[in-house]
Design an enzyme around this catalytic site. Sequence first.
Site, PDB file in Angstrom:
ATOM      1  N   CYS A   1      -1.802  -0.491  -2.405  1.00  0.00           N
ATOM      2  CA  CYS A   1      -1.479  -0.431  -3.835  1.00  0.00           C
ATOM      3  C   CYS A   1      -0.228  -1.207  -4.208  1.00  0.00           C
ATOM      4  O   CYS A   1       0.047  -1.399  -5.383  1.00  0.00           O
ATOM      5  CB  CYS A   1      -1.283   1.021  -4.244  1.00  0.00           C
ATOM      6  SG  CYS A   1       0.044   1.775  -3.293  1.00  0.00           S
TER       7      CYS A   1
ATOM      8  N   CYS B   1      -1.074   7.547   0.495  1.00  0.00           N
ATOM      9  CA  CYS B   1       0.273   7.560  -0.100  1.00  0.00           C
ATOM     10  C   CYS B   1       1.259   8.276   0.824  1.00  0.00           C
ATOM     11  O   CYS B   1       2.426   7.892   0.907  1.00  0.00           O
ATOM     12  CB  CYS B   1       0.247   8.245  -1.463  1.00  0.00           C
ATOM     13  SG  CYS B   1      -1.115   7.722  -2.508  1.00  0.00           S
TER      14      CYS B   1
HETATM   15 FE1  FES Z   1       0.423   3.688  -4.000  1.00  0.00          FE
HETATM   16 FE2  FES Z   1       0.022   6.220  -3.911  1.00  0.00          FE
HETATM   17  S1  FES Z   1      -1.151   4.788  -4.972  1.00  0.00           S
HETATM   18  S2  FES Z   1       1.439   5.099  -2.753  1.00  0.00           S
END
Ligand code: FES
Length: 132
Positions: free
Chosen positions: A38, A107
């Site tokens: 992400c 995450c």
């Molecule tokens: Fe990036 Fe959670 S979506 S660390």
Amino acid sequence: MPVEAAYSDKVMEHFTNPRNVGEIPDASGIGTVGNPVCGDVMRIYLGIEDNVITDAKFKTFGCGAAIATSSMVTELVKGKTIEEALAITNKAVAEALDGLPPIKMHCSVLAEEGVQAAIEDYRKKSGITNEQ
Ligand code: FES
């Protein structure tokens, strides 16, 4: 169903009221890790004395689960030895938060890796300063 229903109360509580936000001036070790999935970034600051983590803070540019796991891992490592802190897995951090939705487990990896990177930094630094 509201979106936040996917998160445990504990995750929501740590997200809305995160512990240990900030920096440690003259930290013993600083670890910065990024999540390639992400692009979120977590930085962990550790204060270490006599092999024990006496203080921990974080700065995280990331999602709610990243904030909550940063908050939890900085609480978990305080008072632990370096070896004990290195043994904390992302799963243990997620469990301490009463779980994360499966799609948010990645995450919590930042929290595990952030602590490991900060300890690595500390070891590198102390290796240099302890040189005789
Ligand atoms: Fe990036 Fe959670 S979506 S660390």
